[in-house]
Design a protein around this motif. Structure first.
Motif, PDB file in Angstrom:
ATOM      1  N   LYS A 118       0.824  -1.207   0.000  1.00 22.52           N
ATOM      2  CA  LYS A 118       0.000   0.000   0.000  1.00 22.52           C
ATOM      3  C   LYS A 118       0.861   1.261   0.000  1.00 22.52           C
ATOM      4  N   SER A 119       2.013   1.202   0.615  1.00 23.68           N
ATOM      5  CA  SER A 119       2.913   2.347   0.597  1.00 23.68           C
ATOM      6  C   SER A 119       3.396   2.637  -0.822  1.00 23.68           C
ATOM      7  N   ALA A 120       3.630   1.584  -1.594  1.00 19.92           N
ATOM      8  CA  ALA A 120       4.019   1.776  -2.993  1.00 19.92           C
ATOM      9  C   ALA A 120       2.884   2.405  -3.796  1.00 19.92           C
ATOM     10  N   VAL A 121       1.647   1.992  -3.524  1.00 16.02           N
ATOM     11  CA  VAL A 121       0.489   2.608  -4.184  1.00 16.02           C
ATOM     12  C   VAL A 121       0.391   4.084  -3.798  1.00 16.02           C
ATOM     13  N   LEU A 122       0.609   4.381  -2.530  1.00 12.26           N
ATOM     14  CA  LEU A 122       0.593   5.773  -2.083  1.00 12.26           C
ATOM     15  C   LEU A 122       1.658   6.587  -2.813  1.00 12.26           C
ATOM     16  N   ASN A 123       2.817   6.018  -3.010  1.00 14.18           N
ATOM     17  CA  ASN A 123       3.868   6.725  -3.760  1.00 14.18           C
ATOM     18  C   ASN A 123       3.412   7.070  -5.170  1.00 14.18           C
ATOM     19  N   GLU A 124       2.678   6.159  -5.797  1.00 17.53           N
ATOM     20  CA  GLU A 124       2.163   6.426  -7.145  1.00 17.53           C
ATOM     21  C   GLU A 124       1.171   7.588  -7.132  1.00 17.53           C
ATOM     22  N   HIS A 125       0.314   7.630  -6.114  1.00 20.44           N
ATOM     23  CA  HIS A 125      -0.627   8.747  -5.999  1.00 20.44           C
ATOM     24  C   HIS A 125       0.120  10.058  -5.747  1.00 20.44           C
ATOM     25  N   CYS A 126       1.162  10.006  -4.946  1.00 16.38           N
ATOM     26  CA  CYS A 126       1.961  11.209  -4.702  1.00 16.38           C
ATOM     27  C   CYS A 126       2.553  11.731  -6.007  1.00 16.38           C
ATOM     28  N   ALA A 127       3.065  10.836  -6.833  1.00 13.89           N
ATOM     29  CA  ALA A 127       3.619  11.249  -8.123  1.00 13.89           C
ATOM     30  C   ALA A 127       2.546  11.887  -8.989  1.00 13.89           C
ATOM     31  N   ALA A 128       1.335  11.349  -8.943  1.00  9.79           N
ATOM     32  CA  ALA A 128       0.248  11.862  -9.783  1.00  9.79           C
ATOM     33  C   ALA A 128      -0.180  13.266  -9.362  1.00  9.79           C
ATOM     34  N   VAL A 129      -0.082  13.579  -8.056  1.00  7.81           N
ATOM     35  CA  VAL A 129      -0.509  14.898  -7.580  1.00  7.81           C
ATOM     36  C   VAL A 129       0.670  15.851  -7.381  1.00  7.81           C
ATOM     37  N   GLY A 130       1.871  15.396  -7.700  1.00 14.46           N
ATOM     38  CA  GLY A 130       3.045  16.254  -7.580  1.00 14.46           C
ATOM     39  C   GLY A 130       3.525  16.460  -6.160  1.00 14.46           C
ATOM     40  N   ARG A 131       3.373  15.447  -5.320  1.00  8.95           N
ATOM     41  CA  ARG A 131       3.769  15.539  -3.915  1.00  8.95           C
ATOM     42  C   ARG A 131       4.963  14.629  -3.665  1.00  8.95           C
ATOM     43  N   ASP A 132       5.934  15.109  -2.900  1.00  5.57           N
ATOM     44  CA  ASP A 132       7.075  14.294  -2.508  1.00  5.57           C
ATOM     45  C   ASP A 132       6.584  13.215  -1.552  1.00  5.57           C
ATOM     46  N   PRO A 133       6.719  11.927  -1.886  1.00  3.15           N
ATOM     47  CA  PRO A 133       6.227  10.873  -0.991  1.00  3.15           C
ATOM     48  C   PRO A 133       6.917  10.882   0.356  1.00  3.15           C
TER      49      PRO A 133
END
Length: 293
Positions: A204-219
């Motif tokens: 799930k942390s890896a999925v969160l990283n993907e969402h961070c990339a999509a919204v332009g947020r540093d994971p």
């Protein structure tokens, strides 16, 4: 890796206080409290068992227990108006001298909504409402004034004073839904929390990283926290719907090492089964020794 204790609110206040004070005195990092008004009947627990109210409890612990962070895991948005909650959070942050973590979630437990006549909307509407609530919290806690004309919340030039001691006061979002909830985490959270053993948290942390990339947020801007039912000595319970770790100090040490390897920032330990086969405070000392290594 930080280590926090989660004393159940279904025990007398003096026992909650004993656990929290022991954590502060022995080197734990934090104390969390759940926000429910009764046990979850859907999990087969006694729905009439007495339960302490979360907002009052974190304020009391914040005043009585030094050093450790105090947090909610998590306030339910369906029964906590975010403008009122922002003022509660700012006040507790002052009580603690800047040691409060505001944990929030969308709300889910059926029996407390049914008993109190509080609407529990379908999941999509609940998440829509939760997203608006996070906008309210961000605005009131971090801006001088806030105006929001949303579908669920409407604020007009609204203030929340005094502001928290912390700038910013960390907002923790609890939830593990990979499509919508983790996207909300990526957009609004300073801390993310969910139940899980290391393999699930890593996924799930890896999925969160993907969402961070999509919204332009540093994971790396979002701390990762997790919990599991923890047994220090004794057989693991059968049929438990929640993840369970431990059984022996050696088994617990192996799992803690896995959490550390996946980069977990904080392990939160519920105290409910720590006393299985060993005194609860002694079990806390064993867990602390394992994590500090």
């Amino acid at each position: 890796m930080r280590l926090s204790i989660w004393p159940g609110a279904g025990q007398p206040y003096d026992e909650v206080l004993e656990v929290a004070r022991h954590a502060a005195e022995t080197g734990w990092d934090g104390v969390y409290v759940a926000d429910h008004f009764m046990p979850n009947a859907g999990a087969g627990r006694d729905p009439d068992h007495p339960t302490l109210e979360c907002g009052s409890l974190v304020a009391a612990l914040g005043a009585a227990v030094p050093r450790v962070r105090i947090g909610t895991l998590v306030y339910g948005n369906t029964y906590r108006h975010p403008a009122v909650l922002a003022n509660m959070a700012a006040t507790v942050d002052h009580i603690t001298g800047g040691r409060f973590t505001l944990g929030v979630g969308a709300g889910w437990q059926v029996n407390e909504h049914e008993q109190y006549g509080i609407e529990l909307p379908p999941v999509k509407q609940r998440l829509d409402r939760f997203t608006e609530a996070l906008r309210v919290l961000h605005g009131l806690l971090r801006q001088p004034r806030t105006t929001i004309d949303g579908e669920y919340y409407r604020l007009t030039d609204a203030v929340c004073e005094p502001k928290p001691v912390q700038d910013p006061l960390p907002i923790l979002v609890g939830g593990g839904g990979e499509h919508r909830m983790l996207r909300i985490v990526a957009e609004y959270a300073d801390v993310w929390n969910t139940w899980g053993r290391p393999d699930l948290i890593a996924h799930k942390s890896a999925v969160l990283n993907e969402h961070c990339a999509a919204v332009g947020r540093d994971p790396k801007a979002i701390a990762r926290t997790a919990q599991a039912i923890t047994v220090v000595r004794g057989p693991l319970p059968d049929g438990m719907p929640l993840p369970v770790i431990g059984g022996s100090p050696e088994q617990l040490a192996e799992t803690v090492a896995e959490y550390r390897e996946i980069g977990l920032d904080e392990l939160i330990v519920p105290d409910g089964m720590l006393g299985k086969g060993v005194d609860r405070l002694e079990a806390m000392d064993v867990v602390l020794g394992i994590v500090r290594g």
